[in-house]
Write a protein that holds these residues in place. Structure first.
Motif, PDB file in Angstrom:
ATOM      1  N   TRP A  14      54.132  55.292  86.352  1.00 45.83           N
ATOM      2  CA  TRP A  14      52.798  54.871  85.905  1.00 45.83           C
ATOM      3  C   TRP A  14      52.149  53.962  86.951  1.00 45.83           C
ATOM      4  O   TRP A  14      50.974  54.131  87.281  1.00 45.83           O
ATOM      5  CB  TRP A  14      52.880  54.148  84.558  1.00 45.83           C
ATOM      6  CG  TRP A  14      51.531  53.890  83.967  1.00 45.83           C
ATOM      7  CD1 TRP A  14      50.860  54.685  83.101  1.00 45.83           C
ATOM      8  CD2 TRP A  14      50.676  52.775  84.244  1.00 45.83           C
ATOM      9  NE1 TRP A  14      49.631  54.126  82.811  1.00 45.83           N
ATOM     10  CE2 TRP A  14      49.494  52.952  83.503  1.00 45.83           C
ATOM     11  CE3 TRP A  14      50.788  51.643  85.038  1.00 45.83           C
ATOM     12  CZ2 TRP A  14      48.440  52.054  83.527  1.00 45.83           C
ATOM     13  CZ3 TRP A  14      49.736  50.738  85.074  1.00 45.83           C
ATOM     14  CH2 TRP A  14      48.574  50.948  84.328  1.00 45.83           C
ATOM     15  N   ASN A  15      52.911  53.013  87.489  1.00 42.81           N
ATOM     16  CA  ASN A  15      52.372  52.112  88.516  1.00 42.81           C
ATOM     17  C   ASN A  15      51.934  52.876  89.759  1.00 42.81           C
ATOM     18  O   ASN A  15      50.880  52.581  90.336  1.00 42.81           O
ATOM     19  CB  ASN A  15      53.392  51.029  88.884  1.00 42.81           C
ATOM     20  CG  ASN A  15      53.540  49.988  87.802  1.00 42.81           C
ATOM     21  OD1 ASN A  15      52.606  49.714  87.052  1.00 42.81           O
ATOM     22  ND2 ASN A  15      54.723  49.414  87.701  1.00 42.81           N
ATOM     23  N   ALA A  16      52.718  53.853  90.175  1.00 44.85           N
ATOM     24  CA  ALA A  16      52.353  54.668  91.341  1.00 44.85           C
ATOM     25  C   ALA A  16      51.069  55.440  91.061  1.00 44.85           C
ATOM     26  O   ALA A  16      50.173  55.503  91.915  1.00 44.85           O
ATOM     27  CB  ALA A  16      53.493  55.620  91.702  1.00 44.85           C
ATOM     28  N   LEU A  17      50.963  56.013  89.870  1.00 38.30           N
ATOM     29  CA  LEU A  17      49.766  56.779  89.516  1.00 38.30           C
ATOM     30  C   LEU A  17      48.543  55.888  89.366  1.00 38.30           C
ATOM     31  O   LEU A  17      47.421  56.314  89.629  1.00 38.30           O
ATOM     32  CB  LEU A  17      50.002  57.558  88.216  1.00 38.30           C
ATOM     33  CG  LEU A  17      51.006  58.698  88.300  1.00 38.30           C
ATOM     34  CD1 LEU A  17      51.342  59.210  86.909  1.00 38.30           C
ATOM     35  CD2 LEU A  17      50.486  59.807  89.187  1.00 38.30           C
ATOM     36  N   ASN A  18      48.763  54.664  88.956  1.00 33.91           N
ATOM     37  CA  ASN A  18      47.660  53.718  88.798  1.00 33.91           C
ATOM     38  C   ASN A  18      47.019  53.368  90.137  1.00 33.91           C
ATOM     39  O   ASN A  18      45.864  52.974  90.193  1.00 33.91           O
ATOM     40  CB  ASN A  18      48.153  52.449  88.090  1.00 33.91           C
ATOM     41  CG  ASN A  18      47.028  51.593  87.586  1.00 33.91           C
ATOM     42  OD1 ASN A  18      46.021  52.077  87.087  1.00 33.91           O
ATOM     43  ND2 ASN A  18      47.189  50.295  87.724  1.00 33.91           N
ATOM     44  N   GLU A  19      47.752  53.559  91.221  1.00 34.89           N
ATOM     45  CA  GLU A  19      47.258  53.265  92.570  1.00 34.89           C
ATOM     46  C   GLU A  19      46.624  54.480  93.235  1.00 34.89           C
ATOM     47  O   GLU A  19      46.050  54.367  94.313  1.00 34.89           O
ATOM     48  CB  GLU A  19      48.407  52.751  93.449  1.00 34.89           C
ATOM     49  CG  GLU A  19      49.030  51.460  92.977  1.00 34.89           C
ATOM     50  CD  GLU A  19      48.086  50.279  93.088  1.00 34.89           C
ATOM     51  OE1 GLU A  19      47.340  50.195  94.083  1.00 34.89           O
ATOM     52  OE2 GLU A  19      48.084  49.454  92.153  1.00 34.89           O
ATOM     53  N   ALA A  20      46.736  55.659  92.609  1.00 36.09           N
ATOM     54  CA  ALA A  20      46.223  56.896  93.213  1.00 36.09           C
ATOM     55  C   ALA A  20      45.525  57.737  92.149  1.00 36.09           C
ATOM     56  O   ALA A  20      45.731  57.530  90.961  1.00 36.09           O
ATOM     57  CB  ALA A  20      47.379  57.688  93.818  1.00 36.09           C
ATOM     58  N   LYS A  51      49.757  59.693  78.169  1.00 34.56           N
ATOM     59  CA  LYS A  51      49.260  58.798  79.216  1.00 34.56           C
ATOM     60  C   LYS A  51      48.964  59.512  80.527  1.00 34.56           C
ATOM     61  O   LYS A  51      48.384  58.922  81.425  1.00 34.56           O
ATOM     62  CB  LYS A  51      50.256  57.661  79.452  1.00 34.56           C
ATOM     63  CG  LYS A  51      50.371  56.758  78.242  1.00 34.56           C
ATOM     64  CD  LYS A  51      51.160  55.520  78.537  1.00 34.56           C
ATOM     65  CE  LYS A  51      51.151  54.654  77.275  1.00 34.56           C
ATOM     66  NZ  LYS A  51      51.754  53.379  77.494  1.00 34.56           N
ATOM     67  N   ILE A  52      49.376  60.791  80.631  1.00 35.86           N
ATOM     68  CA  ILE A  52      49.176  61.519  81.888  1.00 35.86           C
ATOM     69  C   ILE A  52      48.640  62.922  81.643  1.00 35.86           C
ATOM     70  O   ILE A  52      48.793  63.481  80.562  1.00 35.86           O
ATOM     71  CB  ILE A  52      50.484  61.621  82.713  1.00 35.86           C
ATOM     72  CG1 ILE A  52      51.593  62.297  81.919  1.00 35.86           C
ATOM     73  CG2 ILE A  52      50.911  60.258  83.233  1.00 35.86           C
ATOM     74  CD1 ILE A  52      52.843  62.617  82.716  1.00 35.86           C
ATOM     75  N   ASN A  53      48.007  63.453  82.685  1.00 33.68           N
ATOM     76  CA  ASN A  53      47.613  64.856  82.753  1.00 33.68           C
ATOM     77  C   ASN A  53      48.545  65.529  83.746  1.00 33.68           C
ATOM     78  O   ASN A  53      48.862  64.949  84.790  1.00 33.68           O
ATOM     79  CB  ASN A  53      46.174  64.993  83.259  1.00 33.68           C
ATOM     80  CG  ASN A  53      45.183  64.352  82.322  1.00 33.68           C
ATOM     81  OD1 ASN A  53      45.176  64.616  81.136  1.00 33.68           O
ATOM     82  ND2 ASN A  53      44.332  63.495  82.866  1.00 33.68           N
ATOM     83  N   ILE A  54      48.952  66.750  83.429  1.00 30.85           N
ATOM     84  CA  ILE A  54      49.856  67.493  84.300  1.00 30.85           C
ATOM     85  C   ILE A  54      49.239  68.851  84.615  1.00 30.85           C
ATOM     86  O   ILE A  54      48.756  69.538  83.719  1.00 30.85           O
ATOM     87  CB  ILE A  54      51.227  67.712  83.636  1.00 30.85           C
ATOM     88  CG1 ILE A  54      51.841  66.375  83.227  1.00 30.85           C
ATOM     89  CG2 ILE A  54      52.164  68.478  84.569  1.00 30.85           C
ATOM     90  CD1 ILE A  54      53.060  66.507  82.331  1.00 30.85           C
ATOM     91  N   SER A  55      49.255  69.214  85.891  1.00 31.81           N
ATOM     92  CA  SER A  55      48.805  70.542  86.304  1.00 31.81           C
ATOM     93  C   SER A  55      49.740  71.024  87.411  1.00 31.81           C
ATOM     94  O   SER A  55      50.628  70.297  87.833  1.00 31.81           O
ATOM     95  CB  SER A  55      47.354  70.502  86.782  1.00 31.81           C
ATOM     96  OG  SER A  55      47.214  69.618  87.873  1.00 31.81           O
ATOM     97  N   VAL A  65      50.268  65.171  88.915  1.00 33.31           N
ATOM     98  CA  VAL A  65      50.211  64.261  87.772  1.00 33.31           C
ATOM     99  C   VAL A  65      49.122  63.212  88.025  1.00 33.31           C
ATOM    100  O   VAL A  65      49.002  62.695  89.127  1.00 33.31           O
ATOM    101  CB  VAL A  65      51.575  63.560  87.578  1.00 33.31           C
ATOM    102  CG1 VAL A  65      51.578  62.715  86.321  1.00 33.31           C
ATOM    103  CG2 VAL A  65      52.716  64.559  87.543  1.00 33.31           C
ATOM    104  N   SER A  66      48.364  62.927  86.972  1.00 31.21           N
ATOM    105  CA  SER A  66      47.355  61.863  87.042  1.00 31.21           C
ATOM    106  C   SER A  66      47.336  61.135  85.710  1.00 31.21           C
ATOM    107  O   SER A  66      47.777  61.670  84.683  1.00 31.21           O
ATOM    108  CB  SER A  66      45.973  62.445  87.349  1.00 31.21           C
ATOM    109  OG  SER A  66      45.569  63.306  86.312  1.00 31.21           O
TER     110      SER A  66
END
Length: 71
Positions: A14-20, A51-55, A65-66
């Motif tokens: 989650w932290n990694a995705l929060n930065e990108a 909490k995420i979208n996956i494609s 993932v976003s």
């Protein structure tokens, strides 16, 4: 792997995705230093919590993932 470990991995992802905006599983692995099974368990945890979208990538070889944006 227990629920506490998966939750910790989910926090790192989650932290990694929060930065990108969007990250692939390979990028997540590099950023978080997690193993494949930890990445996928974390993605499952975050997906279950909506909490995420996956494609898939265009070639279908990687998950993208976003974070879900605030509703």
């Amino acid at each position: 792997m227990n629920a506490e470990k998966i939750g910790t991995c989910a926090g790192l992802v989650w932290n990694a995705l929060n930065e990108a905006d969007v990250l692939g599983t390979k990028q997540l692995k590099k950023i978080t230093k997690l193993k494949d099974k930890e990445i996928y368990a974390a993605i499952g945890w975050l997906a279950r919590e909506d909490k995420i979208n996956i494609s898939e990538s265009e070639d279908g070889k990687e998950l993208l993932v976003s974070l879900v944006q605030d509703r």
